[in-house]
Motif scaffolding. Structure first.
Motif, PDB file in Angstrom:
ATOM      1  N   PHE A   1      13.829  49.061  10.129  1.00 53.09           N
ATOM      2  CA  PHE A   1      14.057  47.681  10.553  1.00 53.09           C
ATOM      3  C   PHE A   1      13.889  47.564  12.068  1.00 53.09           C
ATOM      4  CE2 PHE A   1      16.712  48.998   7.052  1.00 53.09           C
ATOM      5  CZ  PHE A   1      16.656  47.975   6.114  1.00 53.09           C
ATOM      6  N   GLY A   2      13.377  46.422  12.513  1.00 54.51           N
ATOM      7  CA  GLY A   2      13.352  46.147  13.945  1.00 54.51           C
ATOM      8  C   GLY A   2      12.028  46.441  14.614  1.00 54.51           C
ATOM      9  N   GLU A   3      12.067  46.952  15.849  1.00 53.68           N
ATOM     10  CA  GLU A   3      10.862  47.154  16.651  1.00 53.68           C
ATOM     11  C   GLU A   3       9.868  48.081  15.957  1.00 53.68           C
ATOM     12  OE1 GLU A   3      12.171  48.616  20.423  1.00 53.68           O
ATOM     13  OE2 GLU A   3      12.775  46.633  21.152  1.00 53.68           O
ATOM     14  N   SER A   4       8.606  47.628  15.883  1.00 56.42           N
ATOM     15  CA  SER A   4       7.516  48.411  15.285  1.00 56.42           C
ATOM     16  C   SER A   4       7.874  48.899  13.885  1.00 56.42           C
ATOM     17  CB  SER A   4       7.162  49.604  16.182  1.00 56.42           C
ATOM     18  OG  SER A   4       6.812  49.171  17.477  1.00 56.42           O
ATOM     19  N   ALA A   5       8.584  48.073  13.135  1.00 50.80           N
ATOM     20  CA  ALA A   5       9.007  48.430  11.783  1.00 50.80           C
ATOM     21  C   ALA A   5       8.562  47.353  10.804  1.00 50.80           C
ATOM     22  CB  ALA A   5      10.523  48.583  11.730  1.00 50.80           C
ATOM     23  N   PRO A   6       8.393  47.708   9.532  1.00 54.18           N
ATOM     24  CA  PRO A   6       7.929  46.717   8.545  1.00 54.18           C
ATOM     25  C   PRO A   6       8.961  45.665   8.177  1.00 54.18           C
ATOM     26  CG  PRO A   6       8.355  48.828   7.487  1.00 54.18           C
ATOM     27  CD  PRO A   6       8.465  49.061   8.965  1.00 54.18           C
ATOM     28  N   LEU A   7      10.250  45.939   8.409  1.00 50.52           N
ATOM     29  CA  LEU A   7      11.299  44.996   8.029  1.00 50.52           C
ATOM     30  C   LEU A   7      11.954  44.390   9.274  1.00 50.52           C
ATOM     31  CD1 LEU A   7      12.960  47.088   5.173  1.00 50.52           C
ATOM     32  CD2 LEU A   7      11.435  45.120   4.923  1.00 50.52           C
ATOM     33  N   PRO A   8      12.344  43.118   9.209  1.00 48.24           N
ATOM     34  CA  PRO A   8      12.959  42.467  10.374  1.00 48.24           C
ATOM     35  C   PRO A   8      14.343  43.017  10.659  1.00 48.24           C
ATOM     36  CG  PRO A   8      13.072  41.021   8.471  1.00 48.24           C
ATOM     37  CD  PRO A   8      12.226  42.190   8.058  1.00 48.24           C
ATOM     38  N   LEU A   9      14.739  42.961  11.911  1.00 47.95           N
ATOM     39  CA  LEU A   9      16.043  43.488  12.311  1.00 47.95           C
ATOM     40  C   LEU A   9      17.183  42.745  11.621  1.00 47.95           C
ATOM     41  CD1 LEU A   9      17.368  45.597  14.170  1.00 47.95           C
ATOM     42  CD2 LEU A   9      17.527  43.819  15.920  1.00 47.95           C
ATOM     43  N   ASP A  10      17.006  41.459  11.356  1.00 48.87           N
ATOM     44  CA  ASP A  10      18.068  40.682  10.722  1.00 48.87           C
ATOM     45  C   ASP A  10      18.451  41.211   9.341  1.00 48.87           C
ATOM     46  OD1 ASP A  10      18.453  39.015  12.848  1.00 48.87           O
ATOM     47  OD2 ASP A  10      17.208  37.382  12.069  1.00 48.87           O
ATOM     48  N   SER A  11      17.570  41.973   8.722  1.00 51.74           N
ATOM     49  CA  SER A  11      17.866  42.502   7.388  1.00 51.74           C
ATOM     50  C   SER A  11      18.962  43.555   7.413  1.00 51.74           C
ATOM     51  CB  SER A  11      16.594  43.093   6.762  1.00 51.74           C
ATOM     52  OG  SER A  11      15.643  42.072   6.501  1.00 51.74           O
ATOM     53  N   ILE A  12      19.336  44.064   8.589  1.00 50.95           N
ATOM     54  CA  ILE A  12      20.438  45.025   8.631  1.00 50.95           C
ATOM     55  C   ILE A  12      21.765  44.359   8.281  1.00 50.95           C
ATOM     56  CG2 ILE A  12      19.261  46.454  10.339  1.00 50.95           C
ATOM     57  CD1 ILE A  12      21.272  45.437  12.424  1.00 50.95           C
ATOM     58  N   CYS A  13      21.795  43.017   8.264  1.00 49.67           N
ATOM     59  CA  CYS A  13      23.027  42.324   7.893  1.00 49.67           C
ATOM     60  C   CYS A  13      23.453  42.693   6.477  1.00 49.67           C
ATOM     61  CB  CYS A  13      22.837  40.817   7.993  1.00 49.67           C
ATOM     62  SG  CYS A  13      22.581  40.230   9.672  1.00 49.67           S
ATOM     63  N   ASP A  14      22.505  42.846   5.572  1.00 50.55           N
ATOM     64  CA  ASP A  14      22.821  43.248   4.207  1.00 50.55           C
ATOM     65  C   ASP A  14      23.284  44.698   4.164  1.00 50.55           C
ATOM     66  OD1 ASP A  14      22.067  40.752   3.260  1.00 50.55           O
ATOM     67  OD2 ASP A  14      19.974  41.359   3.052  1.00 50.55           O
ATOM     68  N   MET A  15      22.642  45.545   4.953  1.00 51.96           N
ATOM     69  CA  MET A  15      22.945  46.973   4.935  1.00 51.96           C
ATOM     70  C   MET A  15      24.321  47.275   5.531  1.00 51.96           C
ATOM     71  SD  MET A  15      20.480  49.971   6.377  1.00 51.96           S
ATOM     72  CE  MET A  15      20.476  49.300   8.051  1.00 51.96           C
ATOM     73  N   PHE A  16      24.705  46.532   6.574  1.00 51.49           N
ATOM     74  CA  PHE A  16      25.968  46.776   7.254  1.00 51.49           C
ATOM     75  C   PHE A  16      27.021  45.720   6.908  1.00 51.49           C
ATOM     76  CE2 PHE A  16      23.120  49.016  10.378  1.00 51.49           C
ATOM     77  CZ  PHE A  16      23.614  50.283  10.117  1.00 51.49           C
ATOM     78  N   ASP A  17      26.980  45.225   5.681  1.00 54.52           N
ATOM     79  CA  ASP A  17      28.000  44.292   5.201  1.00 54.52           C
ATOM     80  C   ASP A  17      28.209  43.106   6.131  1.00 54.52           C
ATOM     81  OD1 ASP A  17      28.525  45.729   2.886  1.00 54.52           O
ATOM     82  OD2 ASP A  17      30.040  46.970   3.849  1.00 54.52           O
ATOM     83  N   GLY A  18      27.109  42.520   6.630  1.00 56.35           N
ATOM     84  CA  GLY A  18      27.206  41.328   7.456  1.00 56.35           C
ATOM     85  C   GLY A  18      27.625  41.580   8.889  1.00 56.35           C
ATOM     86  N   GLU A  19      27.632  42.835   9.331  1.00 48.92           N
ATOM     87  CA  GLU A  19      28.077  43.159  10.689  1.00 48.92           C
ATOM     88  C   GLU A  19      26.934  43.245  11.690  1.00 48.92           C
ATOM     89  OE1 GLU A  19      30.041  46.749   9.750  1.00 48.92           O
ATOM     90  OE2 GLU A  19      31.861  45.770   9.051  1.00 48.92           O
ATOM     91  N   CYS A  20      25.794  42.659  11.360  1.00 48.68           N
ATOM     92  CA  CYS A  20      24.628  42.793  12.237  1.00 48.68           C
ATOM     93  C   CYS A  20      24.891  42.217  13.621  1.00 48.68           C
ATOM     94  CB  CYS A  20      23.399  42.140  11.611  1.00 48.68           C
ATOM     95  SG  CYS A  20      23.612  40.405  11.181  1.00 48.68           S
ATOM     96  N   GLU A  21      25.730  41.199  13.731  1.00 47.66           N
ATOM     97  CA  GLU A  21      25.992  40.600  15.040  1.00 47.66           C
ATOM     98  C   GLU A  21      26.710  41.575  15.964  1.00 47.66           C
ATOM     99  OE1 GLU A  21      24.604  37.853  16.030  1.00 47.66           O
ATOM    100  OE2 GLU A  21      23.719  37.691  14.033  1.00 47.66           O
ATOM    101  N   ILE A  22      27.524  42.451  15.397  1.00 52.19           N
ATOM    102  CA  ILE A  22      28.182  43.474  16.201  1.00 52.19           C
ATOM    103  C   ILE A  22      27.138  44.433  16.756  1.00 52.19           C
ATOM    104  CG2 ILE A  22      29.807  45.403  16.159  1.00 52.19           C
ATOM    105  CD1 ILE A  22      31.357  43.880  14.001  1.00 52.19           C
ATOM    106  N   TYR A  23      26.221  44.861  15.900  1.00 57.90           N
ATOM    107  CA  TYR A  23      25.156  45.759  16.352  1.00 57.90           C
ATOM    108  C   TYR A  23      24.286  45.075  17.410  1.00 57.90           C
ATOM    109  CZ  TYR A  23      26.162  49.198  12.735  1.00 57.90           C
ATOM    110  OH  TYR A  23      26.768  50.156  11.970  1.00 57.90           O
ATOM    111  N   LYS A  24      23.952  43.837  17.167  1.00 55.86           N
ATOM    112  CA  LYS A  24      23.128  43.113  18.138  1.00 55.86           C
ATOM    113  C   LYS A  24      23.857  42.962  19.470  1.00 55.86           C
ATOM    114  CE  LYS A  24      20.449  40.416  14.769  1.00 55.86           C
ATOM    115  NZ  LYS A  24      20.188  39.055  14.232  1.00 55.86           N
ATOM    116  N   GLY A  25      25.180  42.785  19.401  1.00 59.58           N
ATOM    117  CA  GLY A  25      25.962  42.662  20.615  1.00 59.58           C
ATOM    118  C   GLY A  25      25.897  43.910  21.473  1.00 59.58           C
ATOM    119  N   PHE A  26      25.723  45.067  20.838  1.00 57.78           N
ATOM    120  CA  PHE A  26      25.569  46.321  21.579  1.00 57.78           C
ATOM    121  C   PHE A  26      24.106  46.633  21.885  1.00 57.78           C
ATOM    122  CE2 PHE A  26      29.864  47.039  19.941  1.00 57.78           C
ATOM    123  CZ  PHE A  26      30.475  47.589  21.052  1.00 57.78           C
TER     124      PHE A  26
END
Length: 387
Positions: free
Chosen positions: A98-123
Motif C-alpha cells: 500500500f502507498g508510495e509506488s504500490a498497487p494499492l492506495p494508502l487509505d486501504s490500510i484503514c481496513d487492515m489496521f481496524d480503522g486506525e489509519c489516521e494514527i499512522y498518517k499522523g506519524f
C-alpha cells in the motif's frame, strides 16, 4: 465496563497486544462472535449477508520444502527472510503493498489496521507491506508481518512507542518486554514490534487452535528470531532520535520512552520531544527532552512554557528555568520544572498514571518527587555533558 463503547469494539480491545494492534484472526473472530450474539434478532436475509468469512486454509505439511515463497515487491523483498524458526514465506505469495509506488492506495490500510489509519498518517506513514509466513509442519499456525515505512525516523519511532507504551504505563506487567532487534524491539503476547530507521514492523503469531498460554509459548519460539533477522536487514541507523537519546537512563523503566512528533504536553509551540518514565523505590516521575536545531529555538520553547497560565520563572537552573502545573483532562494536575541547556530543554514532572483525584497530601508525597528533588535532578541533567 464502558457500556458507551460498542460491543464489537470492547471485544477487539480485549485481545492482547498493547495499546494498538493490527487485526489478528482470533481477535476478529471474537469480535465477530459477540456481534453475532447481539444481532440474533436480525432477519434470515441479514444473517446470510452478515456471515463471517471462512478462516484461512491451513498450510499443508512440507509447505516449506521448496525453501518458502518470495516477496514480489522489489523495494521490501530484501527485508524478509524466506525461512525463520520452522516457518517460511507463504509459497502461494499474496503479499499486499500500500502507498508510495504500490498497487494499492494508502487509505486501504484503514481496513487492515481496524480503522486506525489516521494514527499512522499522523506519524507520517508512506508505505505498508503485508506478508504471511506459514508453518513448515502444516497446520493452522501463521505469522503475519506488517512492515510500515514512515517519512522520518522520528515518525517511525513515535509509532513504535505508541504501540509499546501508548497512553498506558510501561510499569504495568502487561506492557511488552524488550527483546533484541534493530534499533528497538518488544515482545508481547503473541506479537512483536520492531523499529529501525524509517521502518516499523508489527508481527503477529496466529493459531486458532491454541489457548493464550500455548499461543504465548509457541510465539516465543518463533517471533524473537524473526525480529532479530529483520532488524539486521532493515536499512537506516539503529540510533534513537536525538530527544530520546538525550533522556537519562538511570532509573528508567524498561521500554519507558514515548516519542511525541507534535507539541509535548499539548502546548502549542512546544514542538516534538521524548518522554522518559522513571521509578525510584515507590516514587514515579517523567523526564521530557526537547532538542532543537539551535539555541534560539530552544529559548523560544522555554519562553512558550513561561507564558502558560500559572507558570513562573525559576532561578539558578541551567540557562533559564520555568515551573508550571499541567492538567490533562479530568486527571490530577502534575507539577513540572523545565530548564534549558544550550539547544535542549529538559523537564521533570509527576507521573500522572499513579495519581488520582482526592488523594491526601501524604499519599501524593509517597509517589512523587518534591519540587526540590525535581530541581536537584534537573540541575544534574543540564550540567551533564551532551551525549
Amino acid at each position: 465496563m464502558d457500556h458507551s463503547v460498542p460491543a464489537a469494539t470492547r471485544a477487539t480491545r480485549a485481545c492482547p497486544g498493547g495499546p494498538l494492534r493490527p487485526r489478528a484472526w482470533r481477535c476478529a473472530l471474537l469480535a465477530g462472535a459477540l456481534v453475532a450474539a447481539l444481532s440474533s434478532g436480525c432477519s434470515k436475509k441479514e444473517e446470510r449477508l452478515g456471515a463471517p468469512p471462512p478462516p484461512p486454509p491451513a498450510a499443508k505439511p512440507a509447505a516449506c520444502a521448496g525453501g518458502g515463497g518470495t516477496i514480489s515487491d522489489a523495494a521490501s523483498a530484501p527485508f524478509f527472510p524466506r525461512t525463520t524458526g520452522g516457518f517460511c514465506l507463504d509459497p502461494n505469495g499474496g503479499e499486499k503493498t500500500f502507498g508510495e509506488s504500490a498497487p494499492l492506495p494508502l487509505d486501504s490500510i484503514c481496513d487492515m489496521f481496524d480503522g486506525e489509519c489516521e494514527i499512522y498518517k499522523g506519524f507520517g506513514v508512506r508505505r505498508v507491506v503485508e506478508a504471511r509466513y506459514v508453518s513448515g509442519e502444516g497446520g493452522s499456525a501463521t505469522v503475519d508481518v506488517h512492515l510500515s515505512k514512515f517519512g522520518s525516523t522520528e515518525g517511525a519511532y513515535g509509532m513504535f512507542t505508541k504501540r509499546t507504551v501508548g497512553d498506558g504505563d510501561p510499569a504495568d506487567e502487561a506492557t511488552p518486554r524488550t527483546i533484541e532487534g534493530g534499533g528497538a524491539a518488544a515482545m508481547g503476547v503473541g506479537n512483536a514490534y520492531l523499529w529501525r530507521g524509517q521502518y516499523l514492523a508489527e508481527i503477529t503469531y496466529n493459531d486458532e487452535a491454541l489457548a493464550e498460554a500455548a499461543l504465548k509459548s509457541s510465539s516465543e519460539k518463533v517471533l524473537p528470531g524473526l525480529v532479530k533477522e529483520m532488524g539486521a536487514k532493515l536499512p537506516g541507523e539503529p540510533s534513537l532520535p536525538p530527544a530520546a537519546e538525550a533522556l537519562p537512563r538511570d532509573n528508567m523503566i524498561p521500554l519507558g520512552i514515548r516519542y511525541e512528533t507534535k507539541d509535548v504536553l499539548g502546548v502549542d509551540g512546544a514542538g516534538p520531544g521524548a518522554f522518559g518514565y522513571y521509578k525510584e523505590v515507590d516514587k514515579r516521575y517523567r523526564v521530557v527532552a526537547i532538542v532543537r536545531d539551535d539555541v534560539d529555538q530552544a529559548k523560544d520553547v522555554l519562553s512558550t512554557l513561561a507564558k502558560l497560565p500559572g507558570a513562573a520563572r525559576e532561578k539558578g537552573i541551567g540557562d533559564g528555568a520555568v515551573r508550571l502545573m499541567n492538567k490533562d483532562g479530568e486527571g490530577s494536575a502534575t507539577e513540572w520544572v523545565f530548564a534549558r541547556a544550550a539547544k535542549t530543554v529538559y523537564g521533570i514532572g509527576d507521573e500522572a498514571r499513579v495519581l488520582r483525584n482526592g488523594m491526601t497530601a501524604d499519599e501524593h508525597a509517597k509517589l512523587t518527587l518534591t519540587k526540590e528533588e525535581k530541581t536537584a535532578r534537573l540541575k544534574k541533567l543540564v550540567s551533564a555533558p551532551a551525549r
